[in-house]
Each structure stands twice: as C-alpha cells, then as structure tokens.
Design a protein around this motif. Structure first.
Motif, PDB file in Angstrom:
ATOM      1  N   ALA A  97       2.539-107.733 -47.815  1.00 13.36           N
ATOM      2  CA  ALA A  97       1.793-108.608 -47.024  1.00 13.36           C
ATOM      3  C   ALA A  97       0.472-109.944 -47.223  1.00 13.36           C
ATOM      4  N   GLY A  98      -0.114-109.413 -48.371  1.00  6.82           N
ATOM      5  CA  GLY A  98      -0.787-110.677 -48.620  1.00  6.82           C
ATOM      6  C   GLY A  98      -2.660-110.646 -49.401  1.00  6.82           C
ATOM      7  N   LEU A  99      -1.526-108.999 -49.969  1.00 15.24           N
ATOM      8  CA  LEU A  99      -3.656-108.412 -50.388  1.00 15.24           C
ATOM      9  C   LEU A  99      -3.094-108.536 -52.172  1.00 15.24           C
ATOM     10  N   PHE A 100      -4.041-109.354 -52.935  1.00 20.27           N
ATOM     11  CA  PHE A 100      -4.071-109.490 -54.367  1.00 20.27           C
ATOM     12  C   PHE A 100      -5.020-108.995 -54.706  1.00 20.27           C
ATOM     13  N   LEU A 101      -4.726-107.994 -56.368  1.00 19.85           N
ATOM     14  CA  LEU A 101      -6.217-107.818 -56.917  1.00 19.85           C
ATOM     15  C   LEU A 101      -6.095-108.010 -58.464  1.00 19.85           C
ATOM     16  N   GLY A 102      -6.925-109.524 -58.907  1.00 23.17           N
ATOM     17  CA  GLY A 102      -6.900-109.208 -60.830  1.00 23.17           C
ATOM     18  C   GLY A 102      -8.112-108.564 -60.892  1.00 23.17           C
ATOM     19  N   PHE A 103      -7.113-108.025 -61.575  1.00 22.71           N
ATOM     20  CA  PHE A 103      -7.499-106.676 -62.017  1.00 22.71           C
ATOM     21  C   PHE A 103      -8.958-107.151 -63.158  1.00 22.71           C
ATOM     22  N   GLN A 104      -9.612-105.705 -63.419  1.00 27.87           N
ATOM     23  CA  GLN A 104     -10.043-105.624 -64.434  1.00 27.87           C
ATOM     24  C   GLN A 104      -9.756-105.498 -65.991  1.00 27.87           C
ATOM     25  N   TYR A 105      -9.164-104.811 -66.117  1.00 24.36           N
ATOM     26  CA  TYR A 105      -8.526-104.235 -67.221  1.00 24.36           C
ATOM     27  C   TYR A 105      -6.967-104.294 -67.131  1.00 24.36           C
ATOM     28  N   PRO A 106      -6.398-105.630 -67.091  1.00 19.83           N
ATOM     29  CA  PRO A 106      -5.136-105.799 -66.724  1.00 19.83           C
ATOM     30  C   PRO A 106      -3.837-104.719 -68.233  1.00 19.83           C
ATOM     31  N   VAL A 107      -2.647-104.367 -67.470  1.00 21.16           N
ATOM     32  CA  VAL A 107      -1.834-104.003 -68.111  1.00 21.16           C
ATOM     33  C   VAL A 107      -0.815-104.736 -68.794  1.00 21.16           C
ATOM     34  N   LYS A 144      -4.716-112.212 -70.486  1.00 20.31           N
ATOM     35  CA  LYS A 144      -4.635-112.114 -68.879  1.00 20.31           C
ATOM     36  C   LYS A 144      -4.813-111.728 -68.186  1.00 20.31           C
ATOM     37  N   LYS A 145      -6.800-112.323 -68.525  1.00 20.15           N
ATOM     38  CA  LYS A 145      -7.370-113.159 -66.952  1.00 20.15           C
ATOM     39  C   LYS A 145      -6.390-113.947 -67.085  1.00 20.15           C
ATOM     40  N   LYS A 146      -6.534-115.023 -67.654  1.00 20.85           N
ATOM     41  CA  LYS A 146      -5.243-116.328 -67.030  1.00 20.85           C
ATOM     42  C   LYS A 146      -4.274-116.382 -66.582  1.00 20.85           C
ATOM     43  N   ASN A 147      -3.700-115.428 -66.649  1.00 16.63           N
ATOM     44  CA  ASN A 147      -2.331-114.277 -66.885  1.00 16.63           C
ATOM     45  C   ASN A 147      -2.703-113.784 -64.921  1.00 16.63           C
ATOM     46  N   GLU A 148      -3.579-113.441 -64.798  1.00 14.70           N
ATOM     47  CA  GLU A 148      -3.973-112.249 -63.434  1.00 14.70           C
ATOM     48  C   GLU A 148      -4.145-113.510 -62.071  1.00 14.70           C
ATOM     49  N   ILE A 149      -4.815-115.139 -62.941  1.00 14.58           N
ATOM     50  CA  ILE A 149      -4.574-116.203 -61.779  1.00 14.58           C
ATOM     51  C   ILE A 149      -3.258-116.798 -62.089  1.00 14.58           C
ATOM     52  N   PHE A 150      -2.295-117.052 -62.221  1.00 12.07           N
ATOM     53  CA  PHE A 150      -1.477-117.244 -62.609  1.00 12.07           C
ATOM     54  C   PHE A 150       0.141-116.627 -61.810  1.00 12.07           C
ATOM     55  N   LEU A 163       1.675-116.159 -56.334  1.00 14.71           N
ATOM     56  CA  LEU A 163       2.283-114.908 -55.000  1.00 14.71           C
ATOM     57  C   LEU A 163       1.587-115.391 -53.626  1.00 14.71           C
ATOM     58  N   GLU A 164       0.497-116.349 -53.667  1.00 12.74           N
ATOM     59  CA  GLU A 164      -0.707-117.207 -52.698  1.00 12.74           C
ATOM     60  C   GLU A 164      -0.439-115.998 -51.793  1.00 12.74           C
ATOM     61  N   PRO A 165      -1.201-115.373 -52.587  1.00 13.05           N
ATOM     62  CA  PRO A 165      -2.276-113.929 -51.288  1.00 13.05           C
ATOM     63  C   PRO A 165      -3.630-114.672 -50.946  1.00 13.05           C
ATOM     64  N   LYS A 166      -2.705-113.668 -49.192  1.00 13.56           N
ATOM     65  CA  LYS A 166      -4.189-114.196 -48.217  1.00 13.56           C
ATOM     66  C   LYS A 166      -5.524-114.044 -48.427  1.00 13.56           C
ATOM     67  N   LEU A 167      -5.476-112.430 -48.992  1.00 14.89           N
ATOM     68  CA  LEU A 167      -7.217-112.522 -49.645  1.00 14.89           C
ATOM     69  C   LEU A 167      -6.592-111.740 -50.765  1.00 14.89           C
ATOM     70  N   ALA A 168      -7.928-112.638 -51.964  1.00 15.64           N
ATOM     71  CA  ALA A 168      -7.538-112.504 -53.857  1.00 15.64           C
ATOM     72  C   ALA A 168      -8.789-111.506 -54.157  1.00 15.64           C
ATOM     73  N   ILE A 169      -8.868-110.564 -54.262  1.00 14.91           N
ATOM     74  CA  ILE A 169     -10.124-109.875 -55.076  1.00 14.91           C
ATOM     75  C   ILE A 169      -9.771-109.885 -56.399  1.00 14.91           C
ATOM     76  N   LEU A 170     -10.893-110.710 -57.122  1.00 16.59           N
ATOM     77  CA  LEU A 170     -10.671-110.940 -58.851  1.00 16.59           C
ATOM     78  C   LEU A 170     -11.666-109.933 -59.080  1.00 16.59           C
ATOM     79  N   ASP A 171     -11.273-109.036 -59.722  1.00 15.16           N
ATOM     80  CA  ASP A 171     -12.669-107.919 -60.274  1.00 15.16           C
ATOM     81  C   ASP A 171     -12.721-108.159 -61.574  1.00 15.16           C
ATOM     82  N   GLU A 172     -13.997-109.038 -61.855  1.00 16.88           N
ATOM     83  CA  GLU A 172     -14.461-109.532 -63.243  1.00 16.88           C
ATOM     84  C   GLU A 172     -13.451-110.642 -63.790  1.00 16.88           C
ATOM     85  N   THR A 173     -13.223-111.326 -63.469  1.00 12.33           N
ATOM     86  CA  THR A 173     -11.804-112.108 -63.777  1.00 12.33           C
ATOM     87  C   THR A 173     -12.936-112.965 -64.932  1.00 12.33           C
ATOM     88  N   ASP A 174     -13.967-113.519 -64.554  1.00 14.63           N
ATOM     89  CA  ASP A 174     -14.343-114.260 -65.584  1.00 14.63           C
ATOM     90  C   ASP A 174     -15.061-113.389 -66.714  1.00 14.63           C
TER      91      ASP A 174
END
Ligand code: ATP
Ligand code: MG
Lengths: 251, 481
Positions: A78-88, A151-157, A162-173
C-alpha cells in the motif's frame, strides 16, 4: 496520510511506547530524534508490522485504512516503506529477483500487470542512476557482503524502485561517509514529492542540512516530548538532551 | 513465541498433487516372497533361463542378508512377506500401437504431464513410462533406432539384446552389493535400458517415468545405461505415487557404464508420495545408483532433486576407473513434516588425474531429518586425484534436523581433497525484510530456497529445472505461513 493516535507498544510485556500522537500529511518531512533506547526503532517496527512490537493501545490510520489490521506485506504494497537501521543479508537471492518480486507484488496489489523483463530492467537502470548506486551491488545477492554504507545505499535504491507513499528511514545516515551521506540525501530529496511523505529517524543534525524537515519531534521514554521546526534540531545539536529530560521531569 | 516460529509450528500439509489412483484392471500375483515367486515373475516375463538363474542367485543371497542399519533413519520393520512383487496393468500381450493402450492408462500419464502420444510429446524428449511393474510405452523408439540407439524397457532388452544385458547387468551394482540391491536383483520387474553406440550424441533427452499405482505393491525397477566410446546422453528420471495410508516399498537399481570419452548426465526429480503431515503413509525409497567411468576421459554426472518419499536411502555414486575421468554429484534434498532422508554419494578414485565434485544442498523443515552421507576414496594408484565437496544445510524452524557425515579415505599422497560445509537457518529477520518489501512469507521462502539451491537447479535440463523449482516451493508449502 498517516494518523497515529495514543499508540502504545510493548516488547516482551515491557511498555516501550507510551502514547504516541503524530499526524503526517502528504508532502511533509518529519524528523524524529531522541536518545538511544527512547523507542524510535520501535515506532518504525510498529508501523511496519513487526510482530515483536505488540500494539496494546491506540490506533494508526494510513491512507484511510486501519493500518493495524493489515499484514506487513500489505502495508508495504500500500506504499509504506521502511529503510532498516540494520538491513539483513539474504544470501543466494539476487537483487534482480528480489526487486522483481517486490515490484510485481506491489503491482498485483494495485491490480496492474507484472512488468516485462525488459521494462523491469529499464526501471532498475533508471533508479540506479537516481541513487548513484554501483551496478556491481545490484548484481549481487541482497546485501550479501555489502559494507555498512553500501547496505544503507541499497535501502534508498529499493525505496526508489518501490516509490512509496510514506518512507520511514531509520538512521539511514549512520555509518555513511560524507559523500555517501550526500548521495543518500540527494536520493531522498529527488524522490520526495508533494504526494508522498518521509519520516527520517536520526541522531544528527548533519543529515537535516541535506534533508530539510518540516517538523522535528523528540522522542523520550516512549513519548513525543517536544515538537518544533528545524531549529529544534540545531538546539539539540548544541545543547544535547539534558534540558529536555529536565523539562520532562519538571513537567 | 515469535511469529515466525508460530507459523513454523502451524504445519499444514500442502496437497500432494499426484495422489490420485488410476482405476485400471491389474494382474498381480499373491503377496509374499519365495523362490517360487521369483520363478513366477521370471515366467510371466517369459525370461530365458540365464535370467532366472541370476534372480535365484540374488534371492538366495538376499535371504542371508539383513537390512542395513547404519543410516541416520528411523527404519520401521518391513514385512517382506506382506508385499506384492508383481503387478501389471492388464492389456493385450503385445502392443502394436498406442491405440491398444488402455485409455485410463494414457489418461494417467497425461495427468502427470507425461504425454505418451509422440506427436504431442515434448519435442526432444523420448519417454519410457513404467507403471507398477511394467513398462507401458516407450516413445520415439524408431527415431532413436536410426542412430543405432537402443532405448527400450528392460524386459524387451532381455529378449532382444541378451548379450548386452548379460555383459553389463550387475557389472556396476552386483547383486551382492547390498540388501536392497539383492532384493531388486531377485524380483525386479522392469525398467529401462539405454545403449548409445560409439561416437553417437543422443539427439534428445531420454526419460523414464516411474509410477506406482497398485496398493500393497512394491516397485523394483532397474535401469541400465551403456555409453560407448565418445558418445553422449542426457537421461531424466521422474516418479510419483498415489496417496495411500500404508507405506510402499521402492527399491531400484541404476547402473551406468561410460567408456572412453563418453559422457552420461543423469538427472532425477524424485517426488514419490511423502506421507501426510503426521507421517502416515508414503514411499520407502531404497535405491542403489552407481556409475562407472570405465574409459579414459569419461564423465558421469548425477543431478538429483529429492522432494518426495517418507524415507529416502540413496547414494548415487561413481567409480572413476579411467584415467582423467570426471564425476559429479549435484543434489538438493528437501524434507518436510516427518520425512527422513539419508542421501549423498560415493566417489571412488582409481584412475590417474581423476576429478570429482560434490555439491549437496539439504533443506529441512517441520519435524524432518535430513542427512548428507558421502565417501571420497582415493586408491593407491590414483595419482593426482582431486575432489571438491561442498555440503550445505538449510533449516526452516527448530524441530528439524540436518546432519553431515563426510568420510574421506586417501591412500595416495598426491591427492587433493577439499571439503566445505555450512549450516544456515532462514531467519525471521530475512522473512520480515521480504515482507516489508511486499513479498509474502511463502514467496520469500521460495525465493530464499531457490536461491540456495540454484547451483544444483542450474544443472538440470531446462524444462526439469522449472518443474523442480515449483516442486521445492510446493514441498515447503505450509512449513511457514
Ligand atoms: N527486539 C527487542 N527485544 C527486546 N527489547 C527490545 C527489542 N527492540 C527494542 N527493545 C528495547 O526497546 C527499547 C527501545 O528501543 P528502540 O530500538 O526502539 O530504541 P531507539 O530509539 O531506536 O534507539 P537507538 O537510537 O539506539 O536506535 C530499548 O530499551 C530496547 O532495548
Ligand atoms: Mg533505533
């Protein structure tokens, strides 16, 4: 777009979020800051439907739907995206296969035909450029052997794909060098539009120089104890959290 | 309890797609095993005296043996007197054309996706279909005959090519080899025979399709492949059985002989009925498969995808006798619910500069037990032998078991033997990561499992690979989500 009302979340019977209220409208960027362990990732977990974060009270409405009634995959579709703090890492699963499944699942949800192979690869190419990600990363298995920054870059990719409506970026920096930080921030800015919204969880004002928030919230001990505009972030950078903690104790 | 573990516990058996029974008239002999029964089988097949002698010798040997107990399997007592050793679909004695095949039977194979009508058959695949004890129909026989290739049922070969059978039958797997090999040699009812003459590259995939239909019946088939100097053949084997509450025994033998510069590629997708989710019913699969790289520069490769059977006991092996010969074993074995598999290979290096590769991927879910057992043996004279083994296990859930038993015996100092093993688990974090990208748990598992098994699946012929991928997903269906 997103309306969180008095949200209470427990992990293993311990209450972590103690009544969160947050309204997010299309086009807005919200920054959530707060000391370690204050519950920022827990909020992200509850929004994305992670099962260990059990919601014990309150409500969340996302694009008019009761988010809490939706499965994690439907929230994503539905358009909710989470950029993980620790991508697996997912060894053996190629980025191409992974993204193709993700994109086509979303299209199926929107009652669209799956993308043809050539259209899909074209989309991959376009989005790779947007986030300036190296091809040798997207040719590998999902996050396998990626450095922390990669890994963080890959989250942004993936977000771009996926062009989400709402992106939640957890410590992507966190863990990004200066150049990567700029690339990631640019990516987020390019993908931002009046129709979508972004929540950036961060510890550093630095990121907010690139991604300029409309609102800054301070999460402390499971509550949003202070909200303001971007100047609040400068204040935190300068003074730390003690004054806020004191305010909370006094209040 | 975490969500993933919860779903792992909610084991629901996906439907076994091939569980139907064909309602067809069969001719079978009474239950039980004796010299008399062996003689009846031989007589039914109108066999020459030498064949009966072979069977009887095997039977007498078998009587002196006991069932092997070394595998990591919980083996139930098998009452060998309670099994029917011969059952055949009733049909006219000799079939001249497909029109004479019982339509029910044709229908069965069509349902299984194995068209026997040649015009409809998959281009490039010749099929020998074996139902219960006998070969029903071999397709493309004439096309192959033009090149001098023999592809027919084992019974026909006994009648029409006795010299070849006498020469090669039991030459790779003697009846004394093991308990089940002895049993098979005594009572085998049919199977496939394939002979590729010198210098011929078989123009199509050859395929045998085994189907157990009748109840209380054992299936004992044997396959013999002989590849003469410089020839090439790719061989496929598939199998299914109806869903029944009782266990059924399948004990097969496959022998491969490869001469100088010959290449044989043998691929199996084993999908015998695995039993229900409580472990009731299913096929006991005890199979002896062995090839000999007899000539210099010969090559044999085994590729197997094992998804079915309640119990699997199977070690496709190679004897690398020719100098510079090459042997390969690629395996994916999946077990779910209460399935047990003890599978692997033996690579026996005898010739100089011989090279073997073992890639084994075990996947266990539910309450199943999945073992890799492999022997790499380098004999004294095998100068510069090389082996590379990689045995990986993937676990879904925490109630299943994965085990690896590599045996290495090296009697030549120049040998290089490498062994690598890994065990991994599909983690909740990985599943959730997929979920968060819109991929449901079932699809996530299938992505991960297929990625994990890719190295082996890539070795399968194209049409088989797609089938195998689906099968992996179906076998694991319900093991999560
Ligand atoms: N999976 C978990 N199991 C047990 N406790 C958890 C789990 N995840 C979070 N917690 C606890 O919940 C509290 C909030 O953690 P959370 O990860 O939400 O903090 P955060 O604000 O994201 O911190 P950081 O800035 O360090 O990322 C902490 O006390 C943490 O130990
Ligand atoms: Mg956090």
């Amino acid at each position: 777009m997103l309306s969180i009302k008095n949200l209470k979340v427990s992990i293993e019977d311990k209450e972590i979020l103690k009544g969160i209220n947050l309204e997010i409208k299309p086009g807005e960027i919200h920054a959530i800051m707060g000391p370690n362990g204050s519950g920022k990732s827990t909020l992200a977990a509850a929004l994305s439907g992670r099962d260990y974060a059990s919601v014990t009270g309150g409500s969340i409405t996302f694009l008019g739907n009761d988010l809490l009634e939706m499965s994690p995959e439907d929230r994503a579709r539905a358009g909710l995206f989470l950029g993980f703090q620790y991508p697996v890492e997912i060894p053996g699963v190629s980025m191409v296969n992974f993204m193709r499944s993700a994109v086509n699942e979303k299209r199926k949800y929107q009652k669209l035909e799956p993308l043809s192979s050539s259209d899909f690869l074209k989309l991959m190419r376009e989005k790779k450029e947007v986030v300036e990600i190296d091809s040798n990363l997207t040719n590998r298995s999902v996050n396998e052997g990626f450095s922390g920054g990669e890994k963080k870059k890959n989250e942004i990719f993936q977000m771009a794909m996926l062009e989400p409506k709402l992106a939640i970026l957890d410590e992507t920096d966190s863990g990004l060098d200066i150049d990567a930080l700029r690339v990631v921030a640019n990516g987020v800015n390019k993908l931002h539009s009046p129709e979508n919204a972004t929540i950036v969880i961060t510890h550093y004002q630095r990121l907010l120089d690139y991604i300029v928030p409309d609102f800054v919230h301070v999460l402390y001990q499971g509550r949003i104890v202070k909200s303001g505009d971007k100047t609040l972030a400068y204040e935190l950078e300068e003074k730390g959290y003690d004054w806020i903690k004191e305010e909370v104790i006094a209040g | 309890m975490s969500e993933n573990n919860k779903i792992l516990n909610e084991l629901t058996q996906s439907d076994y797609k091939y569980g139907f029974v064909t309602d067809i008239e069969t001719e079978s002999i009474p239950k039980g095993l004796s010299e008399e029964v062996v003689a009846i089988i031989s007589a039914k097949k109108n066999e020459p005296e030498w064949m009966l002698e072979f069977r009887l010798k095997a039977f007498r040997h078998w009587q002196k043996m006991t069932m092997p107990k070394w595998a990591h399997l919980e083996l139930p007592e098998i009452n060998y007197q309670d099994i029917i050793y011969y059952s055949a679909p009733k049909q006219s004695a000799k079939l001249n054309s497909l029109d004479e095949v019982d339509p029910e039977l044709l229908d069965t194979f069509n349902k299984l996706g194995i068209p026997l009508e040649e015009q409809k058959a998959l281009a490039g695949v010749a099929v020998d279909a074996v139902m219960d004890s006998v070969s029903v129909k071999t397709t493309f026989k004439e096309t192959l005959a033009e090149k001098g290739i023999i592809f027919c049922s084992f019974s026909e070969a006994v009648q029409n090519h006795p010299d070849l059978i006498k020469k090669y039958m039991g030459s790779v797997v003697p009846y004394t080899d093991n308990y089940f090999a002895a049993l098979n040699s005594a009572v085998f009812s049919d199977g496939s025979f394939c002979y590729i003459p010198k210098g011929i590259r078989c123009p199509m995939e050859l395929s045998t399709y085994f189907r157990i239909n009748a109840a209380n019946t054992g299936q004992f088939e044997r396959t013999l492949i002989v590849a003469e100097e410089g020839s090439y053949v790719s061989y496929l084997e598939g199998c299914t059985a109806p869903q029944r509450d009782e266990n059924q025994l399948h004990a097969a033998i496959v022998e491969i002989v490869a001469m100088d510069h010959a290449q044989v590629k043998y691929s199996t997708v084993q999908n015998w009925y695995p039993g229900d989710k409580n472990g009731i019913g299913g096929i006991y699969n005890f199979v002896t498969k062995r090839g000999i790289c007899k000539g210099d520069f010969s090559k044999i490769s085994w590729t197997q995808v094992e998804t079915g059977s309640a119990i699997t006991w199977k070690y496709p092996s190679c004897i690398l006798r020719g100098n510079n010969s090459i042997a390969e074993f690629y395996s994916v074995a999946v077990t779910n619910n209460h399935q047990q598999a003890d599978t692997g290979t033996k690579m026996i290096h005898i010739g100089k500069n011989t090279k073997s590769t073992i890639i084994s991927k075990g996947i266990s879910a539910g309450f199943s037990e999945n073992s890799y057992r492999g022997l790499v043996k380098v004999m004294k004279g095998a100068e510069n032998a090389r082996n590379y083994s990689q045995c990986d296990s993937l676990l879904l859930g925490d109630k299943c078991g994965a085990h690896t038993w590599p045996y290495i015996e090296v009697d030549n100092k120049t040998a290089i033997v490498e062994h690598e093993a890994t065990t991994s688990k599909i983690g909740e974090d990985q599943i959730f990561y997929c979920n968060q990208r819109g991929i449901d748990t079932e699809t996530a598992i299938s992505l991960i499992v297929n990625g994990y098994a890719k190295e082996v699946l890539n070795k399968l012929p194209m049409e088989f690979a797609v089938e195998a991928q689906k099968l992996l997903a179906i076998t694991l269906e319900g093991s999560v989500g």
